[in-house]
Scaffold this motif. Structure first.
Motif, PDB file in Angstrom:
ATOM      1  N   THR A   1       0.836  -1.212   0.000  1.00 38.68           N
ATOM      2  CA  THR A   1       0.000   0.000   0.000  1.00 38.68           C
ATOM      3  C   THR A   1       0.869   1.261   0.000  1.00 38.68           C
ATOM      4  OG1 THR A   1      -1.772  -1.113   1.182  1.00 38.68           O
ATOM      5  CG2 THR A   1      -1.739   1.272   1.331  1.00 38.68           C
TER       6      THR A   1
ATOM      7  N   GLN B   1      -6.796  13.354  -1.523  1.00 35.76           N
ATOM      8  CA  GLN B   1      -7.475  12.144  -1.999  1.00 35.76           C
ATOM      9  C   GLN B   1      -6.527  10.931  -1.941  1.00 35.76           C
ATOM     10  OE1 GLN B   1     -10.579  12.026  -2.417  1.00 35.76           O
ATOM     11  NE2 GLN B   1     -10.701   9.918  -3.142  1.00 35.76           N
ATOM     12  N   ASP B   2      -5.254  11.157  -2.351  1.00 29.24           N
ATOM     13  CA  ASP B   2      -4.259  10.068  -2.291  1.00 29.24           C
ATOM     14  C   ASP B   2      -4.132   9.538  -0.860  1.00 29.24           C
ATOM     15  OD1 ASP B   2      -3.626  10.289  -4.976  1.00 29.24           O
ATOM     16  OD2 ASP B   2      -1.997  11.727  -4.610  1.00 29.24           O
TER      17      ASP B   2
ATOM     18  N   LYS C   1      -6.268   9.799   1.557  1.00 27.02           N
ATOM     19  CA  LYS C   1      -7.521   9.141   1.933  1.00 27.02           C
ATOM     20  C   LYS C   1      -7.557   7.707   1.429  1.00 27.02           C
ATOM     21  CE  LYS C   1     -11.739  11.757   2.641  1.00 27.02           C
ATOM     22  NZ  LYS C   1     -12.627  12.692   1.957  1.00 27.02           N
ATOM     23  N   GLU C   2      -7.199   7.544   0.167  1.00 26.08           N
ATOM     24  CA  GLU C   2      -7.236   6.200  -0.422  1.00 26.08           C
ATOM     25  C   GLU C   2      -6.238   5.276   0.252  1.00 26.08           C
ATOM     26  OE1 GLU C   2      -6.923   6.474  -4.712  1.00 26.08           O
ATOM     27  OE2 GLU C   2      -8.812   7.614  -4.700  1.00 26.08           O
TER      28      GLU C   2
ATOM     29  N   ARG D   1      -7.489   4.200   3.584  1.00 22.33           N
ATOM     30  CA  ARG D   1      -8.574   3.223   3.526  1.00 22.33           C
ATOM     31  C   ARG D   1      -7.974   1.810   3.488  1.00 22.33           C
ATOM     32  NH1 ARG D   1     -12.027   4.073  -1.327  1.00 22.33           N
ATOM     33  NH2 ARG D   1     -11.827   6.155  -0.564  1.00 22.33           N
ATOM     34  N   GLU D   2      -6.921   1.679   2.702  1.00 21.71           N
ATOM     35  CA  GLU D   2      -6.267   0.362   2.613  1.00 21.71           C
ATOM     36  C   GLU D   2      -5.533   0.007   3.912  1.00 21.71           C
ATOM     37  OE1 GLU D   2      -3.975  -0.372  -0.994  1.00 21.71           O
ATOM     38  OE2 GLU D   2      -5.366   0.924  -2.088  1.00 21.71           O
TER      39      GLU D   2
END
Ligand code: GDP
Length: 297
Positions: free
Chosen positions: A13, A26-27, A29-30, A33-34
């Motif tokens: 990740t 956004q990066d 955040k993504e 999430r992982e």
């Protein structure tokens, strides 16, 4: 090897963000999430995961990080620092009483590795701190426990105090401490009885031993491979006994890491050592920073 499942997931990740010259909110955040899913799958306590994810996000989307020359690396640095903090930050050392002997009660459920760890700790204290510990066989209920500790003592060429299984653990502890004073042992390691589950009788007995032994440390030995169960056991023991530290055993076979990451955050009790195998020298001081680096690569 410890943490390999979790490490693999987190590293793949983080790899995606590591080399980025520009990182957007956004990066982050993504990525988080992982990370969140990986930690939950590793059996890290969900409240701990939630706080961790929020803390990292808050820091990682700050101007300083996003506008730095190497934002990808900065984000990873934040993850590393927060993970280290979660596991206790600084390494937590074993107590050393100003007036010897330092008395340590070893507690935990049956099968967690208490007796083995008592031998490992005695060996560690002699080898790395030049100490002269007395091990005490106070687990009078498990038929083989006294023998097992005596065998460890022989193997290490270190003394084990035992009064057999017909004398109460409280009396054994009392006499052992007197003997340690007489013979100038600087540490007393009391191997107490375990049970299959936390139960009232066990806790009462441990409280009685605590009252006569006035231990400088109560170290809870828990099996890291049991994940959140280990954390629950730690909470239970801590409520009754005010434990001063935990030793996580079987970390060598723990691919997930949930206990190692959550014990301190959930119970407030630092992890002091990690058991890394069955051999007598397979005990390591628990360094949160090194553990975080092991997980994150
Ligand atoms: P107790 O009932 O808590 O006193 O548990 P024991 O000391 O008898 O240990 C139970 C089993 O766990 C034994 O087979 C030990 O060799 C094993 N064990 C203890 N610590 C470790 C460790 O760190 N790694 C591994 N792989 N096995 C361990």
């Amino acid at each position: 090897m410890a943490f390999e499942g979790l490490a693999e997931r987190l590293q793949s990740t983080l790899k995606k963000i590591r080399g980025k010259g520009k990182v957007s909110e956004q990066d982050v955040k993504e990525m988080m999430r992982e990370v969140r899913l990986a930690l939950l799958e590793a059996d890290v306590n969900f409240k701990v995961v939630k706080k961790f994810v929020n803390d990292v996000k808050e820091r990682a989307v700050g101007q300083e990080v996003l506008e730095s020359l190497t934002p990808g690396q900065q984000v990873i640095k934040v993850v590393n620092e927060e993970l280290t903090k979660l596991m206790g930050g600084e390494q937590s050392k074993i107590a050393s009483a100003s007036k010897p002997p330092t008395v340590i009660m070893m507690v935990g459920l049956q099968g967690a590795g208490k007796t083995t760890t008592t031998g490992k700790l005695a060996n560690h204290l002699r080898k790395n701190h030049n100490r002269n510990p007395l091990m005490v066989a106070a687990d009078i209920y498990r038929p083989a426990a006294i023998k097992q500790l005596e065998t460890l003592g022989k193997q290490l060429d270190m003394p084990v105090f035992s009064l057999g299984d017909q004398v109460s653990p409280v009396e054994i502890a009392k006499q052992a401490i007197a003997k340690a004073k007489e013979e100038h042992h600087d540490y007393v390691l009391i191997d107490t009885a375990g049970r299959l589950h936390v139960d009232e009788k066990l806790m009462n007995e441990l409280e009685d031993i605590k009252a006569v032994a006035s231990p400088d440390e109560i170290l809870l030995v828990v099996d890291a491979m049991t994940g959140q169960d280990a954390v629950n056991v730690a909470e239970n023991f801590n409520e009754r006994l005010d434990i001063t530290g935990a030793i996580l055993t079987k970390l060598d076979g723990d691919t997930r890491g949930g206990a190692a990451i959550s014990v301190k955050a959930v119970t407030g009790t630092p992890v002091k050592f990690a058991g890394m195998g069955e051999k007598i020298d397979a005990l390591e001081p628990f360094h949160p920073e090194r553990m975080a680096s092991r997980i994150l690569g």
